[in-house]
Motif scaffolding. Structure first.
Motif, PDB file in Angstrom:
ATOM      1  N   LEU A 126       0.864  -1.180   0.000  1.00  0.00           N
ATOM      2  CA  LEU A 126       0.000   0.000   0.000  1.00  0.00           C
ATOM      3  C   LEU A 126       0.901   1.230   0.000  1.00  0.00           C
ATOM      4  O   LEU A 126       1.764   1.377   0.864  1.00  0.00           O
ATOM      5  N   HIS A 127       0.716   2.098  -1.004  1.00  0.00           N
ATOM      6  CA  HIS A 127       1.526   3.310  -1.123  1.00  0.00           C
ATOM      7  C   HIS A 127       0.610   4.521  -0.944  1.00  0.00           C
ATOM      8  O   HIS A 127      -0.230   4.791  -1.793  1.00  0.00           O
ATOM      9  N   PHE A 128       0.761   5.192   0.197  1.00  0.00           N
ATOM     10  CA  PHE A 128      -0.091   6.344   0.521  1.00  0.00           C
ATOM     11  C   PHE A 128       0.664   7.657   0.305  1.00  0.00           C
ATOM     12  O   PHE A 128       1.881   7.726   0.498  1.00  0.00           O
ATOM     13  N   ASP A 129      -0.078   8.692  -0.053  1.00  0.00           N
ATOM     14  CA  ASP A 129       0.454  10.057  -0.056  1.00  0.00           C
ATOM     15  C   ASP A 129      -0.608  10.940   0.592  1.00  0.00           C
ATOM     16  O   ASP A 129      -1.690  11.149   0.033  1.00  0.00           O
ATOM     17  N   LEU A 130      -0.319  11.428   1.791  1.00  0.00           N
ATOM     18  CA  LEU A 130      -1.322  12.160   2.574  1.00  0.00           C
ATOM     19  C   LEU A 130      -1.197  13.664   2.425  1.00  0.00           C
ATOM     20  O   LEU A 130      -1.765  14.432   3.209  1.00  0.00           O
ATOM     21  N   TYR A 131      -0.448  14.109   1.416  1.00  0.00           N
ATOM     22  CA  TYR A 131      -0.201  15.538   1.220  1.00  0.00           C
ATOM     23  C   TYR A 131      -1.502  16.337   1.208  1.00  0.00           C
ATOM     24  O   TYR A 131      -1.562  17.452   1.694  1.00  0.00           O
ATOM     25  N   ARG A 132      -2.543  15.754   0.615  1.00  0.00           N
ATOM     26  CA  ARG A 132      -3.809  16.473   0.456  1.00  0.00           C
ATOM     27  C   ARG A 132      -4.712  16.408   1.676  1.00  0.00           C
ATOM     28  O   ARG A 132      -5.816  16.967   1.658  1.00  0.00           O
ATOM     29  N   PHE A 133      -4.289  15.724   2.729  1.00  0.00           N
ATOM     30  CA  PHE A 133      -5.108  15.694   3.940  1.00  0.00           C
ATOM     31  C   PHE A 133      -5.233  17.100   4.513  1.00  0.00           C
ATOM     32  O   PHE A 133      -4.240  17.813   4.645  1.00  0.00           O
ATOM     33  N   ALA A 134      -6.477  17.462   4.882  1.00  0.00           N
ATOM     34  CA  ALA A 134      -6.674  18.745   5.544  1.00  0.00           C
ATOM     35  C   ALA A 134      -6.747  18.528   7.051  1.00  0.00           C
ATOM     36  O   ALA A 134      -6.517  19.433   7.834  1.00  0.00           O
ATOM     37  N   ASP A 135      -7.068  17.298   7.456  1.00  0.00           N
ATOM     38  CA  ASP A 135      -7.326  16.997   8.861  1.00  0.00           C
ATOM     39  C   ASP A 135      -6.774  15.596   9.159  1.00  0.00           C
ATOM     40  O   ASP A 135      -7.051  14.653   8.417  1.00  0.00           O
ATOM     41  N   PRO A 136      -6.006  15.433  10.226  1.00  0.00           N
ATOM     42  CA  PRO A 136      -5.418  14.125  10.559  1.00  0.00           C
ATOM     43  C   PRO A 136      -6.469  13.031  10.746  1.00  0.00           C
ATOM     44  O   PRO A 136      -6.164  11.849  10.605  1.00  0.00           O
ATOM     45  N   GLU A 137      -7.723  13.433  11.067  1.00  0.00           N
ATOM     46  CA  GLU A 137      -8.797  12.448  11.266  1.00  0.00           C
ATOM     47  C   GLU A 137      -9.178  11.733   9.976  1.00  0.00           C
ATOM     48  O   GLU A 137      -9.813  10.671  10.001  1.00  0.00           O
ATOM     49  N   GLU A 138      -8.805  12.316   8.845  1.00  0.00           N
ATOM     50  CA  GLU A 138      -9.166  11.710   7.557  1.00  0.00           C
ATOM     51  C   GLU A 138      -8.648  10.278   7.452  1.00  0.00           C
ATOM     52  O   GLU A 138      -9.242   9.430   6.798  1.00  0.00           O
ATOM     53  N   TRP A 139      -7.516  10.041   8.077  1.00  0.00           N
ATOM     54  CA  TRP A 139      -6.918   8.695   8.044  1.00  0.00           C
ATOM     55  C   TRP A 139      -7.924   7.659   8.556  1.00  0.00           C
ATOM     56  O   TRP A 139      -8.125   6.606   7.952  1.00  0.00           O
ATOM     57  N   LEU A 140      -8.571   7.992   9.676  1.00  0.00           N
ATOM     58  CA  LEU A 140      -9.548   7.078  10.271  1.00  0.00           C
ATOM     59  C   LEU A 140     -10.850   7.098   9.479  1.00  0.00           C
ATOM     60  O   LEU A 140     -11.450   6.061   9.210  1.00  0.00           O
ATOM     61  N   ASP A 141     -11.290   8.316   9.082  1.00  0.00           N
ATOM     62  CA  ASP A 141     -12.545   8.458   8.339  1.00  0.00           C
ATOM     63  C   ASP A 141     -12.536   7.643   7.052  1.00  0.00           C
ATOM     64  O   ASP A 141     -13.552   7.095   6.638  1.00  0.00           O
TER      65      ASP A 141
END
Ligand SMILES: Nc1ncnc2c1ncn2[C@@H]1O[C@H](COP(=O)(O)OP(=O)(O)O)[C@@H](O)[C@H]1O
Ligand SMILES: [Mg+2]
Length: 160
Positions: free
Chosen positions: A77-92
Motif C-alpha cells: 500500500l503506497h499512501f500520499d497524505l499531502y492532500r489531507f486537511a485533517d489528521p482524522e481523515e486517516w480514520l474516516d
C-alpha cells in the motif's frame, strides 16, 4: 531505536539501495517517508515496489491518496497524505483497518498529516536533498521488527 545514514550520489545509487531495502523488509511493516516536495520519496518507494516484483506502472498516489499492488507476500500500500486537511481523515477513510486487515507493507508519504500513525511506524525514512542528484537518507528503526530489518539492510550495504 537504531538508525542508519547513507549518501546516495545519483538515481542509480537510489535504485541499488531500493533493491536492498526490498530484500530487507518484511510483511507486515509500516514505513513513513519524510522530506520536502521533490526530495525523492515517491522515487524511492517506486524503486522498492519494482524490486518487490511488481511489473507495470507504479504511479504516484498524489491525487488518489492510495495505490495498491499485489506481491507474493501480500500487498503493498503506497499512501500520499499531502492532500489531507485533517489528521482524522486517516480514520474516516478506513485506512487504519486497511493496514490491520491486510498482510501488507505500507509506504506513507506525508505521514505527519495522520498523527495516529506515529506510534506504529516500523521505519521512519528521512530524505535530505544535497544537490540536484545527491540525497542523504536516514532510516530509523522504531519497533523490534524495524530494528531487525534495519540490521539486515546494514549487513547488505556493508557486504557490497
Ligand atoms: N538520487 C536521487 N534519488 C531520488 N530522486 C532523485 C535523485 N536524484 C534526482 N532525483 C529526482 O528528484 C525528483 C524526486 O521527485 P519525487 O520522487 O516525486 O519526490 P517526492 O515524492 O519526495 O515529492 C525526481 O525528479 C527524481 O528523478
Ligand atoms: Mg511524492
Amino acid at each position: 531505536m537504531s538508525s542508519f545514514k547513507i549518501t546516495l550520489n545519483d538515481l542509480n545509487d537510489t535504485q541499488i539501495l531500493a533493491k536492498k531495502i526490498a530484500d530487507s523488509i518484511e510483511v507486515p511493516m509500516i514505513v513513513t517517508m519524510n522530506g520536502d516536495l521533490g526530495a525523492g520519496k515517491t522515487t524511492l518507494v517506486r524503486e522498492i515496489i519494482l524490486a518487490l516484483g511488481v511489473t507495470g506502472r507504479v504511479k504516484s498516489p498524489t491525487f488518489t491518496l492510495l495505490e495498491e499492488y499485489d506481491i507474493s507476500l501480500g500487498k503493498v500500500l503506497h499512501f500520499d497524505l499531502y492532500r489531507f486537511a485533517d489528521p482524522e481523515e486517516w480514520l474516516d477513510l478506513g485506512f487504519d483497518e486497511l493496514l490491520d486487515g491486510n498482510n501488507c507493507i505500507a509506504f506513507i508519504e506525508w505521514a505527519e498529516r495522520a498523527q495516529v500513525l506515529l506510534k506504529c511506524t516500523d521505519w521512519k525514512i528521512d530524505i535530505n536533498v544535497i544537490n540536484e542528484n545527491m540525497r542523504e537518507l536516514n532510516i530509523n528503526g522504531q519497533t523490534d521488527l524495524g530494528e531487525k530489518c534495519l540490521r539486515k539492510l546494514i549487513k547488505a550495504v556493508e557486504a557490497s
